[in-house]
Write a protein that holds these residues in place. Structure first.
Motif, PDB file in Angstrom:
ATOM      1  N   ASP A 156       9.993  10.511  90.914  1.00  0.00           N
ATOM      2  CA  ASP A 156       9.810   9.277  90.148  1.00  0.00           C
ATOM      3  C   ASP A 156       8.659   9.387  89.144  1.00  0.00           C
ATOM      4  N   GLY A 157       8.610  10.506  88.435  1.00  0.00           N
ATOM      5  CA  GLY A 157       7.622  10.692  87.389  1.00  0.00           C
ATOM      6  C   GLY A 157       6.234  11.090  87.852  1.00  0.00           C
ATOM      7  N   VAL A 158       6.069  11.325  89.145  1.00  0.00           N
ATOM      8  CA  VAL A 158       4.779  11.747  89.700  1.00  0.00           C
ATOM      9  C   VAL A 158       4.939  13.135  90.296  1.00  0.00           C
ATOM     10  N   PHE A 159       3.935  13.994  90.082  1.00  0.00           N
ATOM     11  CA  PHE A 159       3.941  15.332  90.662  1.00  0.00           C
ATOM     12  C   PHE A 159       3.213  15.312  91.999  1.00  0.00           C
ATOM     13  N   TYR A 160       3.801  16.002  92.982  1.00  0.00           N
ATOM     14  CA  TYR A 160       3.173  16.128  94.301  1.00  0.00           C
ATOM     15  C   TYR A 160       2.995  17.609  94.616  1.00  0.00           C
ATOM     16  N   ASP A 165      -6.123  13.298  96.303  1.00  0.00           N
ATOM     17  CA  ASP A 165      -5.816  13.630  97.688  1.00  0.00           C
ATOM     18  C   ASP A 165      -5.031  12.488  98.327  1.00  0.00           C
ATOM     19  N   ARG A 166      -3.803  12.785  98.815  1.00  0.00           N
ATOM     20  CA  ARG A 166      -2.985  11.779  99.482  1.00  0.00           C
ATOM     21  C   ARG A 166      -2.962  11.974 100.991  1.00  0.00           C
ATOM     22  N   GLY A 167      -3.792  12.906 101.462  1.00  0.00           N
ATOM     23  CA  GLY A 167      -3.944  13.085 102.902  1.00  0.00           C
ATOM     24  C   GLY A 167      -2.930  14.024 103.519  1.00  0.00           C
ATOM     25  N   ASP A 214      11.625   9.775 104.940  1.00  0.00           N
ATOM     26  CA  ASP A 214      12.211   8.896 103.932  1.00  0.00           C
ATOM     27  C   ASP A 214      11.408   8.903 102.634  1.00  0.00           C
ATOM     28  N   SER A 215      10.138   9.333 102.719  1.00  0.00           N
ATOM     29  CA  SER A 215       9.244   9.376 101.570  1.00  0.00           C
ATOM     30  C   SER A 215       8.613  10.750 101.474  1.00  0.00           C
ATOM     31  N   ILE A 216       8.293  11.167 100.256  1.00  0.00           N
ATOM     32  CA  ILE A 216       7.624  12.457 100.088  1.00  0.00           C
ATOM     33  C   ILE A 216       6.318  12.511 100.867  1.00  0.00           C
ATOM     34  N   LEU A 217       5.660  11.369 101.031  1.00  0.00           N
ATOM     35  CA  LEU A 217       4.374  11.327 101.729  1.00  0.00           C
ATOM     36  C   LEU A 217       4.515  11.106 103.229  1.00  0.00           C
TER      37      LEU A 217
END
Length: 350
Positions: free
Chosen positions: A33-37, A70-72, A127-130
């Protein structure tokens, strides 16, 4: 204070927006969705001689590929079960995440090496990338094989997925995945057979360009860097033609002292492919003569694969650096040139 960068500096310590070292080793980047992880092995508590090999899988997000928040831990370690593949003492490496359009699940595979150098896979979904991620398969031996370094690939047209993995100390396998991406179907092909390390290919990184399938691999020399090799094929299953070392300007023949973990195609740029590499041993640069000696010894003609490799006194992967460089193409050939710094903004938009 928030740290900000407008360029990428290969081989230099890379800090997140809070000023801490990024811990995403053996990593990959996925756009959602337009964000890089950017995710990878969290080595923050890994010290030489210690019992902690990893502290889960850590993830960072960015909108420019320069600055990372940082998303943990998206996959935390399991601390209370020594038999879990996610226990910190287990040799967990190289997470790869792909998205299944049919199941609406993010599917993550990790390699886990246990005693006796047996290498198997654990598969998780979310269900989510995170996350949170749930384990759906443990101790998987794809095709009943000892499976080492790998890459996961999804065809952008039909959604079919593939796993490229090293059949340990033998050859490269390309295996079709099941519709839910959590197992192999049984159909596979074999590539690049070699008699023993250091010639066996590992760390496969697949990408597509102009209807061609590319695969970049490294030799098997532990933490010591070695020359990458790029191959090209008309399909996922080959046949692959070897094009040679994509780092012709690297006089040390060590892929600029790094090992490529994945190749990321920028979805908003016309022809920007980025090789994501780990410089596992930053201290390697401090003794270039020894580096050349080690490389020459293990890739010399007639090497029977039994010559022991000297190791540095300190292998501190917590301070391993990253070497991200754009690929350059001449016809179907792919090259990687050294740049002290570079920016994504240099490349033309779609």
């Amino acid at each position: 204070m928030k740290f900000s960068e407008d360029v990428i500096r290969p081989g230099r310590p890379w800090l997140d927006t809070s000023g801490n070292r990024i811990q995403a080793h053996g990593g990959s980047v996925i756009a959602v969705d337009g964000v890089f992880y950017w995710y990878g092995e969290n080595k923050e508590f890994t010290v030489n001689g210690g019992s902690i090999w990893h502290w889960g899988v850590r993830c960072y997000s960015s909108t420019d590929l320069h600055n990372w928040e940082d998303r943990g831990l998206i996959i935390p370690p399991v601390e209370d079960d020594a038999d879990s593949p996610l226990h910190p003492s287990q040799y967990l490496d190289r997470p790869h995440i792909i998205y299944n359009e049919q199941t609406k699940k993010f599917v993550c595979w990790v390699k886990v090496m246990t005693k006796g150098s047996v290498q198997r896979s654990t598969v998780l979904v979310a269900d989510s990338i995170l996350g949170p991620y749930e384990i759906v398969r443990t101790w998987l031996r794809p095709l009943s094989m000892n499976a080492g370094d790998f890459d996961l690939v999804v065809d952008p047209h039909d959604g079919k997925a593939y796993c490229y993995f090293e059949r340990v100390h033998s050859e490269m396998i390309v295996a079709d995945l099941t519709d839910d991406y959590t197992d192999v179907t049984g159909y596979y092909s074999t590539h690049f057979p070699q008699p023993q390390p250091p010639f066996v290919r590992e760390a496969p990184s697949h990408f597509r360009r102009g209807g061609k399938h590319y695969l970049i691999t490294s030799g098997t020399t532990g933490y010591y860097p070695n020359p990458s090799e790029v191959a090209v094929a008309p399909s996922y299953h080959g046949p692959y033609s070897i094009l040679g070392d994509p780092h012709p300007s690297d006089e040390s023949h060590t892929s600029f002292h790094a090992q490529i973990s994945s190749v990321f195609k920028h979805p908003g740029k016309k022809d920007l492919y980025i090789a994501l590499g780990d410089r596992w041993l930053p201290g390697y640069l401090d003794d270039s003569s020894r580096a050349v000696t080690e490389f020459t010894k293990h890739f010399a003609p007639g090497n029977d694969g039994d010559k022991p490799m000297d190791e540095f006194a300190m292998v501190d992967t917590a301070i391993a650096d990253y070497v991200w460089l754009p690929l350059r193409f001449e016809g179907e050939k792919a090259f990687i040139d050294w740049r002290d710094e570079w920016s994504v903004d240099e490349f033309e938009d779609m």
